[in-house]
Design a protein around this motif. Structure first.
Motif, PDB file in Angstrom:
ATOM      1  N   GLU A  23       0.831  -1.168   0.116  1.00 10.05           N
ATOM      2  CA  GLU A  23       0.014  -0.256  -0.095  1.00 10.05           C
ATOM      3  C   GLU A  23       0.911   1.225  -0.080  1.00 10.05           C
ATOM      4  OE1 GLU A  23      -3.405   0.577  -0.120  1.00 10.05           O
ATOM      5  OE2 GLU A  23      -4.116  -1.368   0.380  1.00 10.05           O
ATOM      6  N   SER A  24       1.817   1.130   0.602  1.00  9.24           N
ATOM      7  CA  SER A  24       3.033   2.432   0.890  1.00  9.24           C
ATOM      8  C   SER A  24       3.590   2.797  -0.446  1.00  9.24           C
ATOM      9  CB  SER A  24       4.033   2.071   1.913  1.00  9.24           C
ATOM     10  OG  SER A  24       5.026   1.365   1.387  1.00  9.24           O
ATOM     11  N   GLY A  25       3.812   1.676  -1.292  1.00 13.08           N
ATOM     12  CA  GLY A  25       4.651   1.987  -2.539  1.00 13.08           C
ATOM     13  C   GLY A  25       6.156   1.955  -2.407  1.00 13.08           C
ATOM     14  N   LEU A  26       6.618   1.758  -0.982  1.00 13.73           N
ATOM     15  CA  LEU A  26       7.952   1.699  -0.685  1.00 13.73           C
ATOM     16  C   LEU A  26       8.531   0.368  -1.260  1.00 13.73           C
ATOM     17  CD1 LEU A  26       7.822   2.812   3.047  1.00 13.73           C
ATOM     18  CD2 LEU A  26       8.761   4.142   1.060  1.00 13.73           C
ATOM     19  N   ALA A  27       9.879   0.583  -1.687  1.00 11.09           N
ATOM     20  CA  ALA A  27      10.663  -0.778  -2.277  1.00 11.09           C
ATOM     21  C   ALA A  27      11.022  -1.468  -1.037  1.00 11.09           C
ATOM     22  CB  ALA A  27      11.971   0.037  -3.044  1.00 11.09           C
ATOM     23  N   PHE A  28      10.772  -2.676  -1.109  1.00 15.99           N
ATOM     24  CA  PHE A  28      11.233  -3.741   0.009  1.00 15.99           C
ATOM     25  C   PHE A  28      11.564  -5.215  -0.613  1.00 15.99           C
ATOM     26  CE2 PHE A  28       6.721  -4.506  -0.473  1.00 15.99           C
ATOM     27  CZ  PHE A  28       6.639  -5.665  -0.149  1.00 15.99           C
ATOM     28  N   GLU A  29      12.244  -5.910   0.238  1.00  9.61           N
ATOM     29  CA  GLU A  29      12.241  -7.311  -0.447  1.00  9.61           C
ATOM     30  C   GLU A  29      11.633  -8.289   0.795  1.00  9.61           C
ATOM     31  OE1 GLU A  29      16.252 -10.532  -0.591  1.00  9.61           O
ATOM     32  OE2 GLU A  29      16.398  -8.420  -0.045  1.00  9.61           O
ATOM     33  N   ASP A  79       4.054   6.218   8.353  1.00 13.54           N
ATOM     34  CA  ASP A  79       4.819   7.560   8.793  1.00 13.54           C
ATOM     35  C   ASP A  79       6.199   7.978   7.820  1.00 13.54           C
ATOM     36  OD1 ASP A  79       3.341   8.065  10.940  1.00 13.54           O
ATOM     37  OD2 ASP A  79       4.690   7.250  12.386  1.00 13.54           O
ATOM     38  N   GLN A  80       6.436   6.667   6.895  1.00 16.55           N
ATOM     39  CA  GLN A  80       7.391   7.349   5.979  1.00 16.55           C
ATOM     40  C   GLN A  80       6.531   7.797   4.646  1.00 16.55           C
ATOM     41  OE1 GLN A  80      10.490   6.956   7.126  1.00 16.55           O
ATOM     42  NE2 GLN A  80       9.140   6.206   8.781  1.00 16.55           N
ATOM     43  N   VAL A  81       5.486   7.472   4.503  1.00 18.09           N
ATOM     44  CA  VAL A  81       4.553   8.094   3.591  1.00 18.09           C
ATOM     45  C   VAL A  81       3.174   8.824   3.943  1.00 18.09           C
ATOM     46  CG1 VAL A  81       5.669   6.465   1.708  1.00 18.09           C
ATOM     47  CG2 VAL A  81       3.900   5.661   3.218  1.00 18.09           C
ATOM     48  N   PRO A  82       3.598   9.716   4.613  1.00 12.57           N
ATOM     49  CA  PRO A  82       2.260  10.476   4.950  1.00 12.57           C
ATOM     50  C   PRO A  82       1.249  10.685   3.945  1.00 12.57           C
ATOM     51  CG  PRO A  82       4.065  11.912   5.302  1.00 12.57           C
ATOM     52  CD  PRO A  82       4.760  10.597   4.959  1.00 12.57           C
ATOM     53  N   GLU A  83       1.750  10.896   2.804  1.00 10.93           N
ATOM     54  CA  GLU A  83       0.671  11.290   1.785  1.00 10.93           C
ATOM     55  C   GLU A  83      -0.161  10.455   1.204  1.00 10.93           C
ATOM     56  OE1 GLU A  83       4.558   9.594  -0.327  1.00 10.93           O
ATOM     57  OE2 GLU A  83       3.855  10.778   1.310  1.00 10.93           O
ATOM     58  N   LYS A  84      -0.092   9.155   1.622  1.00  9.95           N
ATOM     59  CA  LYS A  84      -0.808   7.755   1.549  1.00  9.95           C
ATOM     60  C   LYS A  84      -2.035   7.697   2.386  1.00  9.95           C
ATOM     61  CE  LYS A  84       1.638   5.890  -1.891  1.00  9.95           C
ATOM     62  NZ  LYS A  84       1.310   5.458  -3.245  1.00  9.95           N
ATOM     63  N   ASN A  85      -1.802   8.649   3.686  1.00 11.93           N
ATOM     64  CA  ASN A  85      -3.062   8.769   4.426  1.00 11.93           C
ATOM     65  C   ASN A  85      -3.080   7.292   5.255  1.00 11.93           C
ATOM     66  OD1 ASN A  85      -3.391  11.403   4.422  1.00 11.93           O
ATOM     67  ND2 ASN A  85      -4.367  11.075   2.469  1.00 11.93           N
ATOM     68  N   LEU A  86      -1.999   6.429   5.235  1.00  8.86           N
ATOM     69  CA  LEU A  86      -2.130   5.158   5.868  1.00  8.86           C
ATOM     70  C   LEU A  86      -2.390   5.261   7.514  1.00  8.86           C
ATOM     71  CD1 LEU A  86       0.459   3.027   3.809  1.00  8.86           C
ATOM     72  CD2 LEU A  86      -2.216   2.909   3.780  1.00  8.86           C
ATOM     73  N   ALA A  87      -2.185   6.260   8.044  1.00  7.42           N
ATOM     74  CA  ALA A  87      -2.207   6.610   9.386  1.00  7.42           C
ATOM     75  C   ALA A  87      -2.335   8.235   9.744  1.00  7.42           C
ATOM     76  CB  ALA A  87      -0.966   6.024  10.285  1.00  7.42           C
ATOM     77  N   PRO A  88      -3.288   8.555  10.687  1.00  4.35           N
ATOM     78  CA  PRO A  88      -3.299   9.922  10.870  1.00  4.35           C
ATOM     79  C   PRO A  88      -2.201  10.418  11.786  1.00  4.35           C
ATOM     80  CG  PRO A  88      -5.086   8.811  11.897  1.00  4.35           C
ATOM     81  CD  PRO A  88      -4.127   7.665  11.615  1.00  4.35           C
ATOM     82  N   SER A 147      -6.682   2.348   6.517  1.00  7.93           N
ATOM     83  CA  SER A 147      -5.572   2.570   7.515  1.00  7.93           C
ATOM     84  C   SER A 147      -4.783   1.492   7.742  1.00  7.93           C
ATOM     85  CB  SER A 147      -6.100   3.382   8.757  1.00  7.93           C
ATOM     86  OG  SER A 147      -6.552   2.274   9.597  1.00  7.93           O
ATOM     87  N   VAL A 148      -3.781   1.486   8.675  1.00  5.52           N
ATOM     88  CA  VAL A 148      -3.077   0.436   8.509  1.00  5.52           C
ATOM     89  C   VAL A 148      -3.600  -0.782   9.629  1.00  5.52           C
ATOM     90  CG1 VAL A 148      -0.786   1.345   8.064  1.00  5.52           C
ATOM     91  CG2 VAL A 148      -1.543   1.468  10.553  1.00  5.52           C
ATOM     92  N   ALA A 149      -4.594  -0.311  10.424  1.00  3.90           N
ATOM     93  CA  ALA A 149      -5.429  -1.358  11.223  1.00  3.90           C
ATOM     94  C   ALA A 149      -6.269  -2.193  10.423  1.00  3.90           C
ATOM     95  CB  ALA A 149      -6.374  -0.453  12.238  1.00  3.90           C
ATOM     96  N   ASP A 150      -6.309  -1.860   9.139  1.00  8.90           N
ATOM     97  CA  ASP A 150      -7.342  -2.795   8.362  1.00  8.90           C
ATOM     98  C   ASP A 150      -6.725  -4.176   7.814  1.00  8.90           C
ATOM     99  OD1 ASP A 150      -9.677  -1.041   8.458  1.00  8.90           O
ATOM    100  OD2 ASP A 150      -8.677   0.410   7.062  1.00  8.90           O
TER     101      ASP A 150
END
Length: 202
Positions: free
Chosen positions: A20-26, A75-84, A152-155
Motif C-alpha cells: 500500500e505504501s509503494g516503498l521498495a522492499f524485499e 509515517d514514511q509516506v504521510p501522503e498515502k494517509n495510511l495513519a493519521p 488505515s494500517v489497522a485494516d
C-alpha cells in the motif's frame, strides 16, 4: 528494506501495508515451523524470539511487533494517509484499534492453534473471540474501514487475523458488516499482490 514473513501469519499485515505504501522492499520467507530462511540461515540469528514479522531497514536497524512496524511504514509516506498524524486524537484511535486487534483478537487465536490446548478451553476461547468480533461487526456498521471511509494500517491487521477463523472452527459467517469489510479489503490490489507473493492465492 527487508520484511521477514511466514505465509498467512500476522506478518501478512505489514506485507500488505508495504505494498500500500509503494516503498521498495524485499520479502523473505521465514517459516515459523522450520525457522530456516531460503538460503539456510537460522532465523533465530536474525530474531532471537523466532517469530514474524521483522522489518530490517536499509541501515540494518531491525523493527519487531506488527503494530509498531505498520505505523513506522505509514509515517514514511504521510501522503498515502495510511495513519493519521502523530499526536492527534485520530492517531490515538488508530493505536486503540491496533492494540485491540493485537490483544483481544490476535492473541485470542493463539491457543486455538496449539495441539496442547485442552478441547474445553478451545470452546471457551472460540466463544470469547466470537464475542469480540461481534462487537467489531457493530463498530463497522456504516463504515468502509475501521477508521471510517479512510483505509488505515489497522485494516490489514484485522483482515489478516480474521482469515484464521475457518482454520480453527470459528464461524463468523453471520457477521455481515465484518464480511463486507473483509471483501472490501480483499479486493484491494495491494492485498491481492501480498497474498499472491505468500502463496495464498493463485
Amino acid at each position: 528494506m527487508k520484511l521477514y514473513y511466514s505465509p498467512g501469519a500476522c506478518s501478512l499485515s505489514p506485507h500488505i501495508t508495504l505494498h500500500e505504501s509503494g516503498l521498495a522492499f524485499e520479502h523473505i520467507k521465514a517459516p515459523t515451523k522450520t525457522h530456516k530462511l531460503p538460503d539456510g540461515t537460522d532465523y533465530y540469528s536474525i530474531n532471537p524470539l523466532g517469530y514474524v514479522p521483522l522489518l530490517e531497514l536499509d541501515d540494518g536497524t531491525r523493527l519487531t511487533e506488527g503494530p509498531a512496524i505498520v505505523q513506522y511504514i505509514a509515517d514514511q509516506v504521510p501522503e498515502k494517509n495510511l495513519a493519521p498524524a502523530n499526536g492527534t486524537v485520530a492517531r490515538a484511535q488508530l493505536q486503540g484499534w491496533l492494540n485491540f486487534i493485537a490483544t483481544e483478537v490476535h492473541k485470542g487465536f493463539s491457543p486455538l492453534f496449539s495441539p496442547a490446548t485442552p478441547a474445553e478451553y478451545k470452546t471457551i476461547a472460540i466463544d470469547k473471540l466470537r464475542a469480540r468480533l461481534q462487537w467489531v461487526d457493530g463498530e463497522l456498521a456504516g463504515k468502509d474501514y475501521l477508521m471510517g471511509e479512510q483505509f488505515s494500517v489497522a485494516d490489514p491487521y484485522l483482515f489478516t487475523v480474521t482469515n484464521w477463523a475457518s482454520a480453527v472452527g470459528l464461524d463468523i459467517t453471520g457477521l455481515a458488516h465484518l464480511a463486507a469489510f473483509r471483501a472490501r479489503v480483499a479486493a484491494r490490489p495491494a492485498v491481492q499482490t501480498a497474498m499472491k507473493e505468500e502463496g495464498l492465492r493463485k
